[in-house]
Design an enzyme around this catalytic site. Structure first.
Site, PDB file in Angstrom:
ATOM      1  N   CYS A   9      -8.537  31.973  23.263  1.00 35.30           N
ATOM      2  CA  CYS A   9      -8.061  31.242  22.080  1.00 35.30           C
ATOM      3  C   CYS A   9      -9.074  31.529  20.992  1.00 35.30           C
ATOM      4  CB  CYS A   9      -7.957  29.753  22.356  1.00 35.30           C
ATOM      5  SG  CYS A   9      -7.237  28.811  20.992  1.00 35.30           S
ATOM      6  N   CYS A 144     -19.265  24.811   7.088  1.00 38.69           N
ATOM      7  CA  CYS A 144     -20.224  23.698   7.029  1.00 38.69           C
ATOM      8  C   CYS A 144     -21.606  24.263   6.734  1.00 38.69           C
ATOM      9  CB  CYS A 144     -20.211  22.904   8.331  1.00 38.69           C
ATOM     10  SG  CYS A 144     -20.929  23.760   9.754  1.00 38.69           S
TER      11      CYS A 144
END
Length: 595
Positions: A9, A144
């Protein structure tokens, strides 16, 4: 039976990890011998030997998308492929189905198999959330300040939530290694909405003319469904002017001083890490070895302390100004930051210089109107010249001296404070690091510690990093020592949390905090406060602001490694045992896509 299990994934670290571990455990309960190939943002293809491939009697592939699974390796083997989402709810049933339905894979069938599985996955999403073909597509960017945990976890959460809701969703991550899974122009053009889940400023000009929704990585991680729904409902078209940082604010997440500061810290951080570790490596040859001219220790010290560390404050100021005014702010910002450094105004002076330069450049860009014939000179001549002059003069004649005095006082206080004051500071910083697990309070404490490194004040940074490891380690420990109180998904999440904690990624505790905040957060804060207090009490000093326990492998990166490790263990025990005692029964940890 020898089995190869592949989980893939690319947008998600936790999904790949959890699927791999749950399938491995279920396989061993069936007395199978599994070989695990787990892929994610941080894992790549397992190189299988000819002997391993020959010995495999069954290959099970759980991947989304299927093209990320490397099916070509398994031609001629019995293979079962399925979307990774099917593997998580009931791994035992998934394996039983895989064994029954596996077929020999031929080269000519690879594309058809991948397409069939993708269609099946799409059909499942349609059943849950409507017809995918008629759903608008979504693109997103996550970023971030440190570009490690929140960036990738928020990307995974948005991807899973979009898939669960039936919306085709593509997420680009802008982490510490640069942009990954970059969005193409075609994907952006086809998207109904753009989600910018960013705690730092990213270049939005390529999204001009698109509906844009701005939010934070924390919000996208904790409430991904709400984020997508709010974006589809409330996103507004962003013009080229607004995209450049000079237009109206979006409703999702306001861009303000805090975000500008985090942008500066984000760009400065690699410089701090590199410089600090260079200094630590120079100490390998002796604390005073760098004083010997032409020695390797002296060269390392010159690279670290006299190059990287001297660029820290100009980098901080330059990218604060960049966040405010885009590229025209970089020059005056870096000039102001260098002046702050040479005037001994430290990181506080650098922050002031960055905001002064940024807003000066932004004001000149917005309000100074020139004839069209010389308008093109503004970004390369007029704004850098005038903004640099304004910033420099203010720094020299107004800001420099008083801020230098303030920094000297702060540095002297931190270096001379007694044990009681040191412990109190450690308690405060430790509790702040564990309060919101990567949120504004956590980042404020972290930015404070990083800034002090420029003044060669290393003790607060040691307390901050140690305490930041406690929440994820503590949740991992609690899920191990009180297994009966934790559901199976929680125990699996606890293993991932422990690994993330070792790397100084406190966000590993977020799944637990989201489900049980009134118990998890106080337990984490108490453990973090204990670790912070002990770190300050033993006088621990850390030269690098990231890396977790792996920094201890570098000689002299931490001055008292064993006692520092003891402080981390103590806080982890307080949090882990404390939460294990107060937790009420087995509860399901929410998945990334849950509301």
């Amino acid at each position: 039976m020898n089995v190869i299990i592949v989980t893939a994934c690319p947008s998600g670290m936790a999904t790949s990890f959890l699927a791999a571990r749950r399938l491995e455990q279920a396989a061993r309960r069936r007395d199978w011998e599994p070989l695990i190939d787990m892929r994610s943002q941080f894992e790549r293809e397992l190189v299988l030997s000819d002997a391993q491939l020959a010995a495999a009697e069954l290959v099970i592939v759980a991947a989304s998308p299927m093209t990320s699974a490397g099916l070509e390796r398994f031609v001629g083997k019995r293979v079962h492929v399925a979307p990774i989402e099917e593997a998580l709810p009931d791994p035992a049933a998934f394996l039983a189905n895989a064994e029954a339905r596996a077929r020999v894979l031929e080269a000519k069938d690879i594309a058809d198999v991948a397409a069939t599985v993708s269609t099946t996955a799409g059909g499942a999403a349609s059943a849950a959330g409507g017809d995918v073909a008629h759903k608008p597509s979504i693109v997103a960017v996550t970023a971030c300040p440190t570009g490690v945990a929140h960036t990738f976890m928020a990307a995974e959460a948005l991807s899973e939530a979009g898939r669960a809701l039936g919306y085709p969703t593509r997420v680009e991550t802008q982490g510490s290694v640069g942009a990954q899974d970059a969005l193409t122009e075609q994907e952006i053009a086809a998207a109904e909405v753009v989600i910018l889940a960013c705690d730092i400023e990213v270049d939005p000009t390529r999204f001009a003319g698109k509906r844009v929704w701005r939010t934070s990585t924390g919000t996208a991680l904790k409430k991904p469904r709400d984020t997508i729904e709010q974006a589809l409902e409330g996103a507004e078209v962003e013009s080229a002017t607004a995209a450049g940082g000079q237009g109206s604010q979006q409703k999702g997440e306001k861009r303000g001083p805090y975000k500008h500061l985090l942008t500066g810290v984000s760009f400065m951080l690699p410089m701090v890490v590199a410089g600090g570790l260079m200094i630590a490596l120079s100490f390998m040859f002796g604390i005073n070895a760098s004083e010997e001219k032409n020695s390797l220790a002296a060269a390392l010290m010159q690279i670290g302390a006299k190059s990287a560390f001297e660029l820290m404050i100009p980098m901080l100021a330059g990218y604060i100004a960049y966040s405010i005014a885009d590229r025209p702010g970089i020059t005056p910002g870096m000039i102001g930051g260098l002046l702050a450094s040479t005037l001994d105004a430290g990181f506080l002076g650098g922050i002031i210089a960055g905001f002064l330069a940024g807003y000066s450049a932004l004001g000149l860009s917005r309000f100074v109107k020139l004839p069209q014939s010389i308008e093109s000179l503004k970004p390369i001549l007029i704004i850098p010249l005038v903004a640099s002059m304004v910033t420099g003069l203010v720094m020299i004649y107004v800001v420099g001296t008083p801020v230098a005095g303030l920094m000297a006082t702060l540095t002297e206080f931190l270096e001379s404070m007694g044990s009681a004051n040191a412990v109190l500071l450690g308690i405060l910083l430790g509790a702040m690091m564990c309060f919101d697990l990567g949120g504004p309070v956590n980042k404020a404490a972290y930015a404070f510690g990083v800034g002090l490194l420029a003044s060669e004040t290393y003790a607060p940074m040691a307390a901050i990093m140690a305490a930041g490891m406690v929440p994820a380690l503590g949740m991992g420990l609690a899920s191990f020592i009180a297994r009966a109180k934790f559901a199976e998904p929680e125990r699996e999440a606890g293993k991932a949390s422990f690994i993330l904690g070792l790397c100084f990624i406190s966000e590993g505790a977020i799944p637990f905090a989201a489900k049980d905040p009134l118990r998890v957060i106080p337990a984490c804060m108490v453990g973090g406060a204990v670790t912070g207090a002990l770190s300050m009490l033993i006088g621990a000093k850390l030269l690098a602001p990231h890396g977790g326990l792996f920094v201890l492998l570098i000689p002299n990166a931490i001055n008292v490694p064993l006692m520092y490790l003891g402080a981390i263990v103590a806080g982890t025990l307080v949090t882990g045992i404390g939460y294990a005692l107060i937790k009420k029964g087995a509860q399901q940890v929410e998945t990334a896509a849950a509301t």
